[in-house]
Design a protein around this motif. Structure first.
Motif, PDB file in Angstrom:
ATOM      1  N   VAL A  25       0.880  -1.256   0.031  1.00 40.56           N
ATOM      2  CA  VAL A  25       0.119   0.285   0.160  1.00 40.56           C
ATOM      3  C   VAL A  25       0.928   1.197   0.117  1.00 40.56           C
ATOM      4  CG1 VAL A  25      -1.583   1.208   1.257  1.00 40.56           C
ATOM      5  CG2 VAL A  25      -1.877  -0.954   1.090  1.00 40.56           C
ATOM      6  N   LEU A  26       0.428   2.177  -0.918  1.00 42.57           N
ATOM      7  CA  LEU A  26       1.050   3.669  -0.881  1.00 42.57           C
ATOM      8  C   LEU A  26       0.037   4.512  -0.504  1.00 42.57           C
ATOM      9  CD1 LEU A  26       3.369   5.476  -1.382  1.00 42.57           C
ATOM     10  CD2 LEU A  26       2.430   5.721  -3.714  1.00 42.57           C
ATOM     11  N   VAL A  27       0.317   5.307   0.487  1.00 52.29           N
ATOM     12  CA  VAL A  27      -0.575   6.386   0.979  1.00 52.29           C
ATOM     13  C   VAL A  27      -0.064   7.616   0.412  1.00 52.29           C
ATOM     14  CG1 VAL A  27      -1.790   7.434   2.725  1.00 52.29           C
ATOM     15  CG2 VAL A  27      -1.212   5.044   3.084  1.00 52.29           C
ATOM     16  N   VAL A  28      -0.759   8.391  -0.283  1.00 50.04           N
ATOM     17  CA  VAL A  28      -0.449   9.710  -0.983  1.00 50.04           C
ATOM     18  C   VAL A  28      -1.215  10.811  -0.180  1.00 50.04           C
ATOM     19  CG1 VAL A  28      -0.278  10.993  -2.979  1.00 50.04           C
ATOM     20  CG2 VAL A  28      -0.076   8.652  -3.300  1.00 50.04           C
ATOM     21  N   ILE A  29      -0.155  11.522   0.321  1.00 51.50           N
ATOM     22  CA  ILE A  29      -0.941  12.785   1.033  1.00 51.50           C
ATOM     23  C   ILE A  29      -0.673  14.141   0.620  1.00 51.50           C
ATOM     24  CG2 ILE A  29      -0.799  13.852   3.470  1.00 51.50           C
ATOM     25  CD1 ILE A  29       0.691  11.574   4.624  1.00 51.50           C
ATOM     26  N   GLY A  30      -1.905  14.511   0.157  1.00 55.80           N
ATOM     27  CA  GLY A  30      -1.756  16.058  -0.695  1.00 55.80           C
ATOM     28  C   GLY A  30      -3.170  16.318  -1.074  1.00 55.80           C
ATOM     29  N   ILE A  31      -3.402  17.692  -1.373  1.00 55.61           N
ATOM     30  CA  ILE A  31      -4.754  18.105  -1.730  1.00 55.61           C
ATOM     31  C   ILE A  31      -4.463  18.841  -2.996  1.00 55.61           C
ATOM     32  CG2 ILE A  31      -4.425  20.313  -0.575  1.00 55.61           C
ATOM     33  CD1 ILE A  31      -7.161  20.069   0.719  1.00 55.61           C
ATOM     34  N   GLY A  32      -5.821  19.041  -3.564  1.00 54.88           N
ATOM     35  CA  GLY A  32      -5.756  19.911  -4.772  1.00 54.88           C
ATOM     36  C   GLY A  32      -4.863  19.252  -5.831  1.00 54.88           C
ATOM     37  N   GLY A  33      -3.847  20.096  -6.532  1.00 55.09           N
ATOM     38  CA  GLY A  33      -3.009  19.622  -7.695  1.00 55.09           C
ATOM     39  C   GLY A  33      -2.033  18.445  -7.199  1.00 55.09           C
ATOM     40  N   SER A  34      -1.996  18.265  -5.616  1.00 62.30           N
ATOM     41  CA  SER A  34      -0.902  17.118  -5.294  1.00 62.30           C
ATOM     42  C   SER A  34      -1.796  16.044  -5.043  1.00 62.30           C
ATOM     43  CB  SER A  34      -0.677  17.781  -3.847  1.00 62.30           C
ATOM     44  OG  SER A  34       0.124  18.991  -3.842  1.00 62.30           O
ATOM     45  N   TYR A  35      -2.981  15.763  -5.375  1.00 61.41           N
ATOM     46  CA  TYR A  35      -3.388  14.532  -5.664  1.00 61.41           C
ATOM     47  C   TYR A  35      -4.371  14.215  -6.773  1.00 61.41           C
ATOM     48  CZ  TYR A  35      -8.500  14.765  -4.244  1.00 61.41           C
ATOM     49  OH  TYR A  35      -9.908  14.834  -4.330  1.00 61.41           O
ATOM     50  N   LEU A  36      -5.005  15.207  -7.320  1.00 64.70           N
ATOM     51  CA  LEU A  36      -6.063  15.116  -8.276  1.00 64.70           C
ATOM     52  C   LEU A  36      -5.542  14.429  -9.672  1.00 64.70           C
ATOM     53  CD1 LEU A  36      -8.424  18.118  -7.792  1.00 64.70           C
ATOM     54  CD2 LEU A  36      -9.020  15.800  -7.963  1.00 64.70           C
ATOM     55  N   GLY A  37      -4.289  15.118 -10.209  1.00 68.21           N
ATOM     56  CA  GLY A  37      -3.588  14.463 -11.300  1.00 68.21           C
ATOM     57  C   GLY A  37      -3.382  12.775 -11.041  1.00 68.21           C
ATOM     58  N   ALA A  38      -2.720  12.546  -9.939  1.00 63.55           N
ATOM     59  CA  ALA A  38      -2.392  11.148  -9.772  1.00 63.55           C
ATOM     60  C   ALA A  38      -3.790  10.231  -9.767  1.00 63.55           C
ATOM     61  CB  ALA A  38      -1.681  10.876  -8.726  1.00 63.55           C
ATOM     62  N   LYS A  39      -4.793  10.898  -8.977  1.00 62.76           N
ATOM     63  CA  LYS A  39      -6.205  10.169  -8.943  1.00 62.76           C
ATOM     64  C   LYS A  39      -6.804  10.067  -9.942  1.00 62.76           C
ATOM     65  CE  LYS A  39      -9.517   8.882  -6.202  1.00 62.76           C
ATOM     66  NZ  LYS A  39      -9.721   7.632  -5.442  1.00 62.76           N
ATOM     67  N   ALA A  40      -6.830  11.072 -11.126  1.00 61.41           N
ATOM     68  CA  ALA A  40      -7.189  11.120 -12.313  1.00 61.41           C
ATOM     69  C   ALA A  40      -6.775  10.007 -13.342  1.00 61.41           C
ATOM     70  CB  ALA A  40      -7.361  12.339 -12.802  1.00 61.41           C
ATOM     71  N   ILE A  47       4.284   5.878   2.769  1.00 60.29           N
ATOM     72  CA  ILE A  47       3.643   6.992   2.828  1.00 60.29           C
ATOM     73  C   ILE A  47       4.280   8.213   1.704  1.00 60.29           C
ATOM     74  CG2 ILE A  47       2.403   6.560   4.715  1.00 60.29           C
ATOM     75  CD1 ILE A  47       3.879   9.096   5.894  1.00 60.29           C
ATOM     76  N   ASN A  48       3.702   8.998   0.960  1.00 61.49           N
ATOM     77  CA  ASN A  48       4.212   9.827  -0.027  1.00 61.49           C
ATOM     78  C   ASN A  48       3.566  11.166   0.501  1.00 61.49           C
ATOM     79  OD1 ASN A  48       4.193  10.589  -3.585  1.00 61.49           O
ATOM     80  ND2 ASN A  48       5.516  11.392  -2.235  1.00 61.49           N
ATOM     81  N   VAL A  49       4.467  12.084   0.934  1.00 63.09           N
ATOM     82  CA  VAL A  49       3.929  13.527   1.369  1.00 63.09           C
ATOM     83  C   VAL A  49       4.083  14.234   0.390  1.00 63.09           C
ATOM     84  CG1 VAL A  49       3.511  15.125   3.236  1.00 63.09           C
ATOM     85  CG2 VAL A  49       4.196  12.723   3.808  1.00 63.09           C
ATOM     86  N   ILE A  50       3.091  14.934  -0.320  1.00 65.53           N
ATOM     87  CA  ILE A  50       3.167  15.896  -1.220  1.00 65.53           C
ATOM     88  C   ILE A  50       3.014  17.269  -0.825  1.00 65.53           C
ATOM     89  CG2 ILE A  50       2.694  16.398  -3.654  1.00 65.53           C
ATOM     90  CD1 ILE A  50       2.031  13.409  -4.050  1.00 65.53           C
ATOM     91  N   SER A  51       3.701  18.066  -0.805  1.00 61.45           N
ATOM     92  CA  SER A  51       3.479  19.424  -0.674  1.00 61.45           C
ATOM     93  C   SER A  51       4.471  20.597  -0.814  1.00 61.45           C
ATOM     94  CB  SER A  51       3.090  19.946   0.893  1.00 61.45           C
ATOM     95  OG  SER A  51       2.746  21.220   1.402  1.00 61.45           O
ATOM     96  N   LYS A  52       4.391  21.423  -1.638  1.00 60.94           N
ATOM     97  CA  LYS A  52       5.560  22.357  -1.912  1.00 60.94           C
ATOM     98  C   LYS A  52       6.213  23.138  -0.544  1.00 60.94           C
ATOM     99  CE  LYS A  52       6.629  24.746  -6.202  1.00 60.94           C
ATOM    100  NZ  LYS A  52       6.285  25.449  -7.331  1.00 60.94           N
ATOM    101  N   SER A  53       5.209  23.368   0.312  1.00 63.60           N
ATOM    102  CA  SER A  53       5.773  24.090   1.317  1.00 63.60           C
ATOM    103  C   SER A  53       5.833  23.242   2.465  1.00 63.60           C
ATOM    104  CB  SER A  53       4.840  25.582   1.666  1.00 63.60           C
ATOM    105  OG  SER A  53       3.431  24.810   2.200  1.00 63.60           O
TER     106      SER A  53
END
Length: 427
Positions: free
Chosen positions: A71-86, A129-135
């Protein structure tokens, strides 16, 4: 490979000399990276600039994830998850959604129920887990990260750091600092690419390739689109055509666009599209409001409004010409459901007839229409389609004299949250 675009109106009548000149100006600003917001135009040539070393690092990281985890848990919101989810939703099979690795998303909402049940589910799995956030300070993913990093450290101890990957700014930020201090593997969000345009960077690609899909094919589709759509040709470039038609409809009193599809695999492409156009255009009291429907399901809910409601919307159909799997209706001896007249018709053919019937009905109801058709739904065609929407969105926003790459309005609600919660410095 091509994108077919059809419009219910007379496209040629839209092409004034002034408009052609403006399109040329927009084109020059995009491709010389001198237009407004040009600091965030890195995505324009990104697909063709990716090196083999970069791809190898991403593939090696994905293999390491699969070797350790299921299992890979991807943590992000907006563009940080929608592209991969799509991309994942579009290419996965119903009821067998995971090719080589299960991918779960978190941080895209704040829910104690969701996070608690997620961690209970993970107890029986091996996890990365993969945490995605620019800041690293965006509130929703930061909250989820706090819980999930604590979970990983409690469960895996010193080994937790080898199971945590961050995708963040390459030079600064809280998440980068945390990754350095803890020894997490780091992937970089390019400085000149914003979140909603980041689907072809490590932001969107790591979950995709970790799940076992063909990254080379996805990027090839994007490269082909990059080459095709850089030509400034108002007669033959479908990305420019789409932008021009949208602007004309907006000026003609249609400020709402419905993206309609008959393929449920495209549901999260619709969600990604909504963020792309909504954040890019919705500024300065301007912009087309993007929304979506899934047919024929929504013909039995929103269909009435679309047919007979306030005439403020236009409809863009997103169609797929061929499908990999299908069923054909067979004749029944009893025919109690009166469906024998459909014998020999495939369900994909039925949906195409449903599209034609819906199109005619909505046109008669006063709904202008665009139809965007792709040949099939696979990695290459999906990469091509996503790049098409990105470049069309840039043209669309520039035609409205709007910067496509900032989102000042998003900050307003955040400031209020910080004040209500008495965050230091915001009281």
């Amino acid at each position: 490979m091509k994108i077919s675009l059809n419009y219910s109106g007379n496209y040629s009548n839209l092409l004034s000399p002034e408009l052609k000149l403006k399109i040329q100006t927009i084109h020059d600003g995009i491709y010389t990276k001198t237009g407004i917001g040009s600091d965030y135009l890195g995505w324009i040539d990104w697909p063709s600039s990716i090196s083999q070393d970069w791809l190898k690092n991403l593939n090696d990281t994905a293999k390491d994830i699969r070797d350790k985890s299921n299992v890979l848990v991807v943590i992000g919101i907006g563009g940080s998850y929608l592209g991969a989810k799509a991309v994942l939703e579009a290419l996965s099979k119903n009821f067998q959604p995971f090719k080589k690795l299960e991918v779960i998303f978190a941080g895209h909402l704040v829910s104690g129920t969701y996070l608690k049940q997620l961690m209970q589910y993970l107890d029986s799995k091996e996890v990365t887990i993969n945490v995605i956030s620019k800041s690293g300070t965006t509130t929703e993913p930061a909250i989820a990260s706090r819980f999930l990093i604590q979970y990983m450290e409690k469960r895996y101890g010193e080994q937790a750091s080898s199971r945590i990957i961050v995708t963040t700014d390459g030079k600064k930020g809280a998440l980068r600092s945390l990754a350095i201090a803890k020894g997490y593997k780091r992937l970089v969000v390019p400085e000149d690419i914003g979140g909603r345009y980041s689907v072809f960077t490590a932001v969107g690609l790591l979950p995709f390739v970790a799940a076992g899909y063909d990254i080379e094919e996805l990027l090839l589709g994007a490269k082909i689109a990059q080459q095709e759509f850089q030509i400034v040709d108002v007669e033959n470039n479908p990305a420019i055509q789409y932008a021009i038609i949208r602007k004309n409809l907006y000026d003609s009193g249609y400020p709402v666009e419905i993206l309609a599809t008959f393929d449920d695999k495209l549901k999260y492409v619709q969600e990604w599209w909504k963020q792309l156009f909504g954040e890019s255009e919705g500024k300065d009291g301007k912009g087309i409001f993007p929304t979506s429907v899934l047919y024929s399901t929504d013909l039995h809910s929103l269909g009435q409004y679309i047919q007979d409601g306030k005439r403020m919307l236009f409809e863009t159909f997103l169609l797929v010409d061929k499908v990999d799997e299908d069923l054909t209706i067979v004749e029944s001896f009893q025919n109690g459901d009166d469906l024998n007249y459909l014998s020999g018709l495939s369900l994909h053919e039925f949906n195409h007839v449903c599209y034609e019937a819906t199109s005619i009905a909505h046109l008669q109801g006063g709904v202008p229409q665009i139809a965007i058709t792709i040949d099939q739904l696979d990695e290459r065609h999906l990469g091509h389609l996503l790049y098409f929407f990105m470049i069309a969105c840039a043209y669309s926003a520039y035609l409205l004299d709007i910067n496509p790459f900032d989102q000042p309005g998003v900050e307003e609600y955040k400031m209020n949250i910080f004040k209500f919660l008495k965050k230091p410095g915001y009281c």
